[in-house]
Design an enzyme around this catalytic site. Structure first.
Site, PDB file in Angstrom:
ATOM      1  N   GLU A  39      -6.296  -1.811  14.699  1.00  0.00           N
ATOM      2  CA  GLU A  39      -7.062  -2.641  13.779  1.00  0.00           C
ATOM      3  C   GLU A  39      -6.205  -3.786  13.245  1.00  0.00           C
ATOM      4  OE1 GLU A  39      -8.692  -0.577  10.381  1.00  0.00           O
ATOM      5  OE2 GLU A  39      -8.924  -2.491   9.312  1.00  0.00           O
ATOM      6  N   ARG A  79       2.039   1.375  10.551  1.00  0.00           N
ATOM      7  CA  ARG A  79       1.570   1.621   9.184  1.00  0.00           C
ATOM      8  C   ARG A  79       2.708   1.323   8.226  1.00  0.00           C
ATOM      9  NH1 ARG A  79      -2.910   4.156   7.306  1.00  0.00           N
ATOM     10  NH2 ARG A  79      -3.425   4.725   9.425  1.00  0.00           N
ATOM     11  N   ARG A 130       0.838  -1.206   0.000  1.00  0.00           N
ATOM     12  CA  ARG A 130       0.000   0.000   0.000  1.00  0.00           C
ATOM     13  C   ARG A 130       0.865   1.246   0.000  1.00  0.00           C
ATOM     14  NH1 ARG A 130      -4.954  -1.889   4.077  1.00  0.00           N
ATOM     15  NH2 ARG A 130      -5.348  -3.813   2.932  1.00  0.00           N
ATOM     16  N   ARG A 157       0.103  -5.680  13.151  1.00  0.00           N
ATOM     17  CA  ARG A 157      -0.473  -5.188  14.411  1.00  0.00           C
ATOM     18  C   ARG A 157      -0.540  -6.291  15.464  1.00  0.00           C
ATOM     19  NH1 ARG A 157      -3.870  -1.626  11.264  1.00  0.00           N
ATOM     20  NH2 ARG A 157      -2.679   0.256  10.862  1.00  0.00           N
ATOM     21  N   SER A 200     -10.576  -6.787   9.299  1.00  0.00           N
ATOM     22  CA  SER A 200     -11.746  -6.062   8.848  1.00  0.00           C
ATOM     23  C   SER A 200     -12.575  -7.075   8.070  1.00  0.00           C
ATOM     24  CB  SER A 200     -11.283  -4.923   7.941  1.00  0.00           C
ATOM     25  OG  SER A 200     -12.338  -4.039   7.682  1.00  0.00           O
TER      26      SER A 200
END
Length: 424
Positions: free
Chosen positions: A350, A278, A263, A392, A353
């Site tokens: 997070e 991140r 990403r 994470r 998802s």
RNA sequence: GGAGAGAUGGCUGAGUGGCCGAAAGCAACGGUUUGCUAAACCGUCGUAAUGUUUAAGCAUUACCGAGGGUUCGAAUCCCUCUCUCUCCGCCA
């Protein structure tokens, strides 16, 4: 995408839904374009029907060695008219497609209308074996722990590729691999078929799941080959069945697979740049389902159980939140996030998802099924969830399982994968 | 990287300008026959858009890898692209 009929018949609701998803998109041109499209189609059809019958007549006349010159001349001008109608139709359909591809999925009626993540609703939480994490002064954060034990070399990762591309080293690399193997074994044990997909995909695949055209700037692209690095294995896994017609017995079809995820995180520079929070490249095991439309919400709840299984076995504190409309993704109808607790950041992170896309992706990617041999094909519903992303989890795990002397205890379920019981 | 072959309905596969949306076979589905299975026979058997009715239906159009072109008319002729396969080379 939404079907053109749905947008036509529910225009106000679509506009409202778009606003609820915090999307600025002007679709006011739709009704006019739609009406013009239908008018042109009807006109073109009639002319083509005429051309077909007269052409047959010309064939008959020629066979009988009779003169057909004036009919041919007439059809030549009809052909010109058809061409100009088709040209305009093509332009209008392109405009309509561009619009339809940018309209977000309708959220499910159970999703609460809300502006942003602050309004998300906690569904449930569970404390892991590590308890409720009282504050401890000696606790080191995951970056310090990585340095101390040589688990990850962020500096060398940055030298090799850039910041956000971690170099896992020693027991850190082994632990990362252990987590991925553990996830895959658990998931296959719960009925998911294991795959390992390509890490790059073409434009059609990206459009199928909804990353394109809207989120091009978030993707790494190999321009010479017109390929994109995948931001999640959702993309290749969903596209496994692009343009397929599945049989009813194949559903629900459950797939799990590991991939690295890439990403660009454009627009989020300066946020969460430390350590693992991140990254431009991270590892994730994905859960994906193709299901009967009427089962998809039940299947979503079942998917939550699959993710909870992993977190429970790892013994981490986690909670499940239900996203409000404003925080629900472009393609999703309903999304639950899983968050693990970082005792040092004092934040929920997070780590998964889980979304039901209903037929939004299935329509884009043309994934259908037949209820029985003679039935008309219908779009399936697609769901996916992380099960799990490691970065994470690594943060929560290192910080939660550290001891006062700085060593880290490996959770029981991982020991057969790591080959060691503790770090340091 | 070099050379060649190909892409047609769920599958195999015919079709080189005009009743071809597409033969034939297989598979599938419905039925007849049958002690059961099997076999045989009969029938059905692509997708989408638009219009009309809106339950089903009916009509028109489009689709033979994708996009253009030629023509009154294209699965069929021409151009471009994509993909697949085979052989050679190189390589993890």
């Amino acid at each position: 995408m939404l079907s053109i009929q749905f947008v036509r018949e529910n225009f106000d609701a679509v506009v409202r839904n778009t606003a609820n998803k915090n999307t600025t998109l002007d679709i006011s041109a739709f009704p006019t374009l739609d009406a013009e499209r239908r008018e042109l189609i009807t006109k073109g059809q009639d002319l083509k029907a005429l051309r077909n019958t007269v052409s047959e007549e010309i064939a008959r006349l020629k066979k009988a060695k009779e003169n057909a010159d004036d009919k041919i001349a007439e059809m030549r001008s009809v052909g010109d008219t058809i061409k100009s109608i088709d040209d305009r139709l093509r332009a209008i359909e392109e405009e309509l497609d561009n619009l339809l591809l940018l309209i977000p999925n309708m959220t499910h009626e159970s999703v609460v209308v809300g502006k942003s993540a602050e309004e998300n609703i906690e569904i449930r939480r569970k404390d892991g074996v590590i308890g409720n994490q009282p504050d401890k002064a000696w606790r080191k954060d995951h970056i310090e722990l990585c340095k101390l034990h040589g688990l990850v070399d962020f500096e060398r990762g940055a030298k090799i590729a850039g910041s956000g591309f971690p170099l896992y080293t020693g027991k850190g690399a082994r632990l990362e691999r252990a987590l991925l193997n553990f996830f895959l074994d658990q998931n296959t044990g719960r009925g998911y078929d294991e795959t390992m997909p390509p890490f790059v995909v073409n434009t059609t695949s990206m459009r199928g799941t909804g990353q394109l055209p809207k989120f091009a700037e978030d993707l790494y692209r190999c321009a010479d080959d017109d390929l994109y690095l995948i931001p999640t294995s959702e993309v290749p896994l969903t596209n496994i069945h692009r343009d397929d017609i599945l049989s009813a017995e194949e559903l629900p079809k459950k797939i799990t697979g590991y991939s690295a995820c890439f990403r660009r995180e454009a627009g989020s520079y300066g946020k969460d740049t430390r350590g693992f929070l991140r990254l431009h490249q991270f590892n994730k095991v994905e859960l994906l389902k193709f299901v009967h439309p009427e089962d998809s919400y039940n299947e979503l709840e079942l998917m939550l159980n699959d993710v909870e299984n992993l977190l429970t076995l790892l013994g981490l504190n986690y909670r499940i939140i239900s996203l409000v409309t404003g925080d629900t993704g472009f393609s999703s109808a309903k999304t639950y996030d899983f968050e693990v607790w970082s005792p040092c950041e004092q934040k929920w992170l997070e780590c998964s998802s889980c979304s039901n896309f209903e037929d939004f992706q299935a329509r884009r990617a043309n994934i259908r099924f037949k209820r029985d041999a003679n039935a008309k094909p219908e779009f399936v519903h697609t769901l996916n969830g992380s099960g799990l992303a490691t970065s994470r989890i690594m943060v929560a795990l290192l910080e939660s399982y550290q001891q006062e002397d700085g060593s880290i205890v490996i959770p029981d379920v991982l020991r057969s994968y790591t080959g060691f019981d503790q770090i340091g």
